[in-house]
Design a protein around this motif. Structure first.
Motif, PDB file in Angstrom:
ATOM      1  N   LEU A  67      50.383   2.689 -98.590  1.00 22.04           N
ATOM      2  CA  LEU A  67      50.524   4.082 -98.036  1.00 22.04           C
ATOM      3  C   LEU A  67      49.608   4.912 -98.753  1.00 22.04           C
ATOM      4  O   LEU A  67      48.750   5.685 -98.065  1.00 22.04           O
ATOM      5  N   ALA A  68      49.491   4.749 -99.978  1.00 22.02           N
ATOM      6  CA  ALA A  68      48.531   5.781-100.828  1.00 22.02           C
ATOM      7  C   ALA A  68      47.141   5.498-100.449  1.00 22.02           C
ATOM      8  O   ALA A  68      46.245   6.405-100.250  1.00 22.02           O
ATOM      9  N   GLY A  69      46.793   4.144-100.566  1.00 19.75           N
ATOM     10  CA  GLY A  69      45.117   3.724-100.160  1.00 19.75           C
ATOM     11  C   GLY A  69      44.834   4.203 -98.747  1.00 19.75           C
ATOM     12  O   GLY A  69      43.852   4.654 -98.677  1.00 19.75           O
ATOM     13  N   THR A  70      45.686   4.059 -97.782  1.00 18.99           N
ATOM     14  CA  THR A  70      45.278   4.339 -96.453  1.00 18.99           C
ATOM     15  C   THR A  70      45.136   5.757 -96.392  1.00 18.99           C
ATOM     16  O   THR A  70      44.332   6.312 -95.597  1.00 18.99           O
ATOM     17  N   LEU A  71      46.047   6.448 -96.924  1.00 21.43           N
ATOM     18  CA  LEU A  71      46.045   8.064 -96.650  1.00 21.43           C
ATOM     19  C   LEU A  71      44.955   8.491 -97.461  1.00 21.43           C
ATOM     20  O   LEU A  71      44.304   9.662 -97.222  1.00 21.43           O
ATOM     21  N   LEU A  72      44.357   7.879 -98.703  1.00 17.95           N
ATOM     22  CA  LEU A  72      43.107   8.314 -99.316  1.00 17.95           C
ATOM     23  C   LEU A  72      41.792   8.044 -98.460  1.00 17.95           C
ATOM     24  O   LEU A  72      41.131   8.906 -98.401  1.00 17.95           O
ATOM     25  N   VAL A  73      41.803   7.163 -97.642  1.00 16.69           N
ATOM     26  CA  VAL A  73      40.761   6.857 -96.795  1.00 16.69           C
ATOM     27  C   VAL A  73      40.893   7.650 -95.782  1.00 16.69           C
ATOM     28  O   VAL A  73      39.886   8.549 -95.195  1.00 16.69           O
ATOM     29  N   MET A  74      42.026   8.033 -95.065  1.00 21.25           N
ATOM     30  CA  MET A  74      42.196   8.787 -93.795  1.00 21.25           C
ATOM     31  C   MET A  74      41.861  10.269 -93.769  1.00 21.25           C
ATOM     32  O   MET A  74      41.371  10.647 -93.001  1.00 21.25           O
ATOM     33  N   LEU A  75      42.210  10.773 -95.057  1.00 18.64           N
ATOM     34  CA  LEU A  75      42.243  12.071 -95.077  1.00 18.64           C
ATOM     35  C   LEU A  75      40.917  12.430 -95.816  1.00 18.64           C
ATOM     36  O   LEU A  75      40.767  13.623 -95.866  1.00 18.64           O
ATOM     37  N   ASN A  76      40.071  11.717 -95.947  1.00 17.55           N
ATOM     38  CA  ASN A  76      38.691  11.926 -96.513  1.00 17.55           C
ATOM     39  C   ASN A  76      37.642  11.500 -95.361  1.00 17.55           C
ATOM     40  O   ASN A  76      36.468  11.529 -95.632  1.00 17.55           O
ATOM     41  N   SER A  77      38.171  10.951 -94.235  1.00 17.23           N
ATOM     42  CA  SER A  77      37.438  10.678 -93.323  1.00 17.23           C
ATOM     43  C   SER A  77      36.636  11.648 -92.417  1.00 17.23           C
ATOM     44  O   SER A  77      37.048  12.904 -92.324  1.00 17.23           O
ATOM     45  N   ARG A  78      35.455  11.250 -91.986  1.00 13.76           N
ATOM     46  CA  ARG A  78      34.714  12.410 -91.190  1.00 13.76           C
ATOM     47  C   ARG A  78      35.223  12.881 -90.004  1.00 13.76           C
ATOM     48  O   ARG A  78      35.188  13.725 -89.520  1.00 13.76           O
ATOM     49  N   ARG A  79      36.294  11.953 -89.369  1.00 13.09           N
ATOM     50  CA  ARG A  79      36.994  11.930 -88.401  1.00 13.09           C
ATOM     51  C   ARG A  79      38.288  13.291 -88.551  1.00 13.09           C
ATOM     52  O   ARG A  79      38.607  13.558 -87.427  1.00 13.09           O
ATOM     53  N   MET A  80      38.433  13.224 -89.829  1.00 12.50           N
ATOM     54  CA  MET A  80      39.486  14.435 -90.208  1.00 12.50           C
ATOM     55  C   MET A  80      38.901  15.754 -90.102  1.00 12.50           C
ATOM     56  O   MET A  80      37.715  16.050 -90.603  1.00 12.50           O
ATOM     57  N   PRO A  81      39.669  16.904 -89.188  1.00 12.02           N
ATOM     58  CA  PRO A  81      39.057  18.161 -89.387  1.00 12.02           C
ATOM     59  C   PRO A  81      38.894  18.741 -90.853  1.00 12.02           C
ATOM     60  O   PRO A  81      39.939  18.296 -91.411  1.00 12.02           O
ATOM     61  N   ALA A  82      38.018  19.359 -91.086  1.00 17.69           N
ATOM     62  CA  ALA A  82      38.019  19.991 -92.331  1.00 17.69           C
ATOM     63  C   ALA A  82      39.099  20.641 -93.066  1.00 17.69           C
ATOM     64  O   ALA A  82      39.225  20.641 -94.299  1.00 17.69           O
ATOM     65  N   LEU A  83      39.677  21.398 -92.193  1.00 15.76           N
ATOM     66  CA  LEU A  83      41.143  21.852 -92.797  1.00 15.76           C
ATOM     67  C   LEU A  83      42.285  20.977 -93.516  1.00 15.76           C
ATOM     68  O   LEU A  83      42.724  21.314 -94.228  1.00 15.76           O
ATOM     69  N   GLY A  84      42.018  19.628 -92.863  1.00 18.48           N
ATOM     70  CA  GLY A  84      42.906  18.951 -93.324  1.00 18.48           C
ATOM     71  C   GLY A  84      42.348  17.849 -94.317  1.00 18.48           C
ATOM     72  O   GLY A  84      43.268  16.787 -94.871  1.00 18.48           O
ATOM     73  N   ARG A  85      41.103  17.779 -94.681  1.00 17.92           N
ATOM     74  CA  ARG A  85      40.577  16.692 -95.773  1.00 17.92           C
ATOM     75  C   ARG A  85      41.148  17.094 -96.893  1.00 17.92           C
ATOM     76  O   ARG A  85      41.534  18.638 -97.279  1.00 17.92           O
ATOM     77  N   SER A  86      41.426  16.096 -97.772  1.00 21.70           N
ATOM     78  CA  SER A  86      41.847  16.411 -99.186  1.00 21.70           C
ATOM     79  C   SER A  86      41.015  16.997-100.150  1.00 21.70           C
ATOM     80  O   SER A  86      39.726  16.627 -99.843  1.00 21.70           O
ATOM     81  N   GLY A  87      41.307  17.864-100.879  1.00 19.20           N
ATOM     82  CA  GLY A  87      40.681  18.513-102.054  1.00 19.20           C
ATOM     83  C   GLY A  87      40.706  17.501-103.231  1.00 19.20           C
ATOM     84  O   GLY A  87      41.343  16.351-103.248  1.00 19.20           O
TER      85      GLY A  87
END
Length: 418
Positions: free
Chosen positions: A371-391
């Motif tokens: 869960l932690a590893g996939t969230l790291l990848v998914m929330l930093n992906s270019r497919r993710m809208p900028a508003l939702g990307r991880s800081g």
């Protein structure tokens, strides 16, 4: 104006009072994740090290806050379920989850029913633990099979109220030493305490059920990025409440069981009930056992509903089928509810609740790194809208979670094998 409107024309509450009226999914996720095993582990740590590891409980709460926020943020800003996100990582992620859910569900079904049956057997010994466990499984089955999300949320909220009064009330009863409690906020590791500290950090509030949070926000009607502030309030309230429960058990273990050898399974909570009866009378034992049941049975309700939603979405995603607007009526949802309830009853005839807890602990540890590893990848992906990307804060917390859970998975599996 007391509210605004998101892209789905759903009113989003502004202000604390209006937000508090909307809370629910976070409480569901946090209460589901805290089971009897988590409370026993905390109690054992308190009996061995007093308040020294309080800082680990606080850190564990912060880690689960970060994970819960990440799951909710994915659902609200991507417009996709977490299963759809895992599909973007490759078919391996889907098949890992599917295989894991089937094995985990079989073991967890028996574990959760057994944990719910133990306090009922202590209160009403007319039936054995096995038969009380089966009745709890059937009760959870009927609630989830026929109950809508709104009904389940109200039932869970009622049980959480009972948990708060009984568990926190027990901590107040034993009169904690506030000065020592304050010293426990300073990170320290006495000899032999590393494994306990890591277990407290990793065990506060859930495994696979954390991934169900987004489905409960959807059931609540939260859709779109404008719900992010509401989701963060809800998630924080849920895990802060969880943290209070766990701190209360640490206090009870430190004050009542210092220096005693406590059984490291769900039966350890029965030991505490006996100690309360000896020190304060039967009146103290009975409310605590009711709280023990509430802690265990909320996990039954939450898992039977939340993980079944995950499984139904997994089955839909694997088949590339259109989204189901009524997932609780989907055949895959109902099949998984049946899978959680009836096949695991065979394990109850082994009469080994402690071994079930150990096996479940090892299986649960195998999901959190995923869960932690996939969230790291998914929330930093270019497919993710900028508003939702991880800081950087979210990435640091998820990275720390990943490292911790990889170690705990190794430790749990090694312990099970040896």
């Amino acid at each position: 104006m007391s509210s605004e409107v998101d892209h789905n024309d759903v009113a989003v509450p502004l202000g604390w009072r209006l937000r508090l009226r909307q809370v629910g999914p976070g409480i569901m996720a946090a209460a589901t994740g805290v089971g009897a095993g988590d409370l026993v582990a905390t109690m054992v740590a308190g009996s061995k090290y007093g308040y020294t590891l309080l800082w680990a409980v606080i850190l564990g709460t912060a880690f689960k806050l970060a994970l819960g926020e990440a799951v909710g943020r994915w659902h609200l800003t991507s417009g996709q379920t977490i299963l759809a996100g895992w599909r973007t990582l490759g078919r391996w992620a889907l098949w890992y989850f599917g295989a894991y859910a089937l094995v985990w569900g079989f073991v967890y079904g028996a574990t959760a029913m057994s944990a719910s049956g133990l306090p009922l057997n202590a209160l009403f010994p007319v039936l054995s633990v096995r038969w009380w466990a089966m009745l709890c499984g059937l009760a959870g089955f009927l609630l989830v099979w026929y109950g809508r999300y709104a009904v389940l949320e109200k039932v869970m909220t009622a049980f959480i109220g009972v948990m708060f009064v009984t568990v926190v009330g027990t901590a107040v009863l034993v009169t904690p030493r506030l000065a020592d409690l304050g010293e426990g906020l300073l990170p320290r590791l006495p000899d032999g305490s590393l494994v306990y500290a890591l277990g407290l950090i990793g065990g506060v509030g859930g495994t696979i059920t954390m991934a169900a949070y987004g489905y409960w926000t959807t059931a609540k009607g939260w859709r779109g990025p404008s719900w992010l502030p509401m989701m963060r309030t809800d998630n924080a309230l849920g895990y802060v409440t969880t943290g209070v429960f766990v701190v209360a058990m640490l206090v009870v273990g430190a004050e009542l069981l210092a220096g005693q050898e406590v059984v490291s399974g769900d039966k350890g909570l029965l030991t505490l009930g006996d100690t309360l009866a000896a020190d304060y009378g039967q009146w103290a034992r009975i409310p605590f056992l009711i709280g023990f049941f509430s802690v265990s049975f909320t996990s039954v309700i939450g898992v039977w509903n939340g993980v079944s939603l995950l499984f139904a979405d997994w089955w839909r995603t694997v088949r590339a089928a259109p989204e189901n607007t009524t997932p609780q009526r989907a055949p895959a949802y109902r099949a998984y509810v049946l899978w959680l309830t009836f096949p695991p009853m065979a394990l109850l005839f082994l009469d080994q609740p402690f071994q079930l807890t150990v096996t479940y602990g090892a299986l649960g540890a195998l999901f959190m790194p995923f869960l932690a590893g996939t969230l790291l990848v998914m929330l930093n992906s270019r497919r993710m809208p900028a508003l939702g990307r991880s800081g950087w804060v979210s990435n640091a917390m998820l990275g720390a979670c990943l490292a911790l859970f990889v170690y705990l998975a190794y430790d749990q599996v090694l312990g099970l094998v040896t």
